[in-house]
Design a protein around this motif. Structure first.
Motif, mmCIF file in Angstrom:
data_model
loop_
_atom_site.group_PDB
_atom_site.id
_atom_site.type_symbol
_atom_site.label_atom_id
_atom_site.label_comp_id
_atom_site.label_asym_id
_atom_site.label_seq_id
_atom_site.Cartn_x
_atom_site.Cartn_y
_atom_site.Cartn_z
ATOM 1 N N TYR A 1 0.826 -1.187 -0.136
ATOM 2 C CA TYR A 1 0.207 0.134 0.006
ATOM 3 C C TYR A 1 0.900 1.274 -0.008
ATOM 4 O O TYR A 1 1.985 1.345 0.529
ATOM 5 N N PRO A 2 0.396 2.528 -0.830
ATOM 6 C CA PRO A 2 1.432 3.593 -0.806
ATOM 7 C C PRO A 2 1.200 4.277 0.600
ATOM 8 O O PRO A 2 0.149 4.137 1.493
ATOM 9 N N ARG A 3 2.316 4.935 0.966
ATOM 10 C CA ARG A 3 2.458 5.598 2.150
ATOM 11 C C ARG A 3 3.065 6.984 1.658
ATOM 12 O O ARG A 3 3.972 7.178 1.245
ATOM 13 N N LEU A 4 2.394 7.895 2.136
ATOM 14 C CA LEU A 4 2.497 9.426 1.828
ATOM 15 C C LEU A 4 3.931 9.826 1.951
ATOM 16 O O LEU A 4 4.620 9.824 3.209
ATOM 17 N N GLY A 5 4.492 10.272 0.753
ATOM 18 C CA GLY A 5 5.963 10.769 0.919
ATOM 19 C C GLY A 5 7.027 9.653 0.916
ATOM 20 O O GLY A 5 8.427 9.772 1.066
ATOM 21 N N GLU A 6 6.627 8.216 1.294
ATOM 22 C CA GLU A 6 7.579 7.318 1.541
ATOM 23 C C GLU A 6 7.688 6.268 0.290
ATOM 24 O O GLU A 6 8.440 5.170 0.411
ATOM 25 N N ASN A 7 7.116 6.524 -0.959
ATOM 26 C CA ASN A 7 6.970 5.391 -2.005
ATOM 27 C C ASN A 7 8.527 5.691 -2.748
ATOM 28 O O ASN A 7 9.101 6.819 -2.720
ATOM 29 N N THR A 8 8.557 4.916 -3.632
ATOM 30 C CA THR A 8 9.874 4.678 -4.478
ATOM 31 C C THR A 8 10.063 6.008 -5.087
ATOM 32 O O THR A 8 11.146 6.788 -5.356
ATOM 33 N N HIS A 9 8.912 6.334 -5.875
ATOM 34 C CA HIS A 9 8.938 7.609 -6.515
ATOM 35 C C HIS A 9 9.370 8.935 -5.627
ATOM 36 O O HIS A 9 9.956 9.792 -6.303
ATOM 37 N N ASP A 10 8.805 8.969 -4.476
ATOM 38 C CA ASP A 10 9.052 10.216 -3.688
ATOM 39 C C ASP A 10 10.718 10.208 -3.435
ATOM 40 O O ASP A 10 10.930 11.386 -3.354
ATOM 41 N N ILE A 11 11.029 9.320 -3.218
ATOM 42 C CA ILE A 11 12.547 9.136 -2.905
ATOM 43 C C ILE A 11 13.539 9.376 -4.069
ATOM 44 O O ILE A 11 14.188 10.630 -4.216
#
Length: 301
Positions: free
Chosen positions: A89-99
């Motif tokens: 499940y996506p986690r706000l600001g902690e996903n691979t694309h966020d990084i």
């Protein structure tokens, strides 16, 4: 970018009757403190906590490793396209694309999962620009992923790719998926310079009984979740060379990370990982065949 959905196929974790079947993604979400879980997953987590109260530390160690290794690959290895296998499940600001897009806005990320709810959440929350895709496919079948036209809309497979897989190999049905054979089967489908960042549950010294008990609970309820001896995890990479510290604690990645104190009896010692880089096939006189590496590729720093 939303990759066109495939025709719906039966999922192993879908109930065949009115009794709900625990979902790996929902159990993992519950361990990470998320809200996308049902009573059946929360009850399983509580039963595991009765055996090992700090079980959530295992999930958090793997989750933090995944974030740090994505950052390491985009910054240090200059990888600019990623395949995240079994993202959960996506986690706000902690996903691979966020990084990775924080460092390189042009970085491309393909999320691959088979859980219908994870896919729905992903298409709603992850596909925020045209450099991100969400694909319905088996995250352990890289050959199929590569050939899918949806993946080719996001990933240029003739260039280096960062493949991140911290859950699919762990929670795969052991009767269907052999981690070593699976990973060795990936290598011919990856361009030179590609990186593999893999995570596992290990049987840590002093925690053998706990690992066996929790592993049995995972396998009974989720049909996967094996804790493997370190030699078996090293065998996943065959005779190939590993980057950095080799197979090491998730808490020790990346190699330049400041030292983290891991308690002697902490379940965090069961969270291990390895990172490797694909290089040119060797052209020297071949050694006798090795069932763990029959593709003529090696991995090196």
């Amino acid at each position: 970018m939303t990759v066109p959905a495939e025709p719906e196929q039966p999922r192993p974790e879908q109930a065949t009757n009115l009794v709900p079947v625990p979902s790996v993604a929902k159990v993992w979400n519950a361990l990470l403190g998320g809200k996308d879980s049902r009573a059946v997953e929360r009850e399983l987590v509580e039963r595991i906590r009765a055996t090992k109260p700090d079980i959530a530390d295992l999930a958090n160690s793997v989750h933090r490793y995944k974030q740090r290794v994505a950052d390491h690959l985009v910054r240090s290895a200059r990888i600019d396209q990623f395949v995240d296998c079994g993202p959960g499940y996506p986690r706000l600001g902690e996903n691979t694309h966020d990084i990775v897009q924080k460092f390189n806005l042009e970085a491309r990320v393909l999320y691959v999962d088979q859980n219908p709810e994870v896919l729905a959440h992903g298409r709603a929350l992850l596909a925020v620009n045209n450099r991100i895709g969400v694909l319905d496919a088996d995250p352990n079948d890289l050959a199929m992923i590569r050939e899918h036209q949806g993946s080719r809309a996001v990933i240029d497979w003739d260039r280096p790719v960062g493949v991140i897989s911290t859950m699919p190999l762990v929670f795969a049905d052991p009767e269907r998926v052999d981690p070593a054979k699976t990973v060795q089967g990936w290598i011919p489908h990856l361009a030179v310079g590609s990186h593999l960042a893999l995570g596992f549950f290990a049987v840590a010294d002093g925690l053998e009984t706990v690992a066996a008990t929790i592993g049995a609970m995972f396998c009974s309820e989720l049909h996967g979740g094996r804790f493997l001896p370190i030699p078996d995890i090293e065998a996943v990479f065959g005779e190939l060379d590993l980057v950095g510290p080799g197979v090491a604690l998730c808490d020790e990645w990346p190699p330049d990370l400041d030292e983290i104190e891991v308690g002697l009896n902490s379940i965090r010692r069961c969270a291990v990982a390895g990172v490797a880089r694909v290089r040119e096939p060797s052209h020297h006189t071949p050694s006798p065949p090795d069932s763990r590496n029959t593709h003529g590729y090696t991995i090196a720093e």
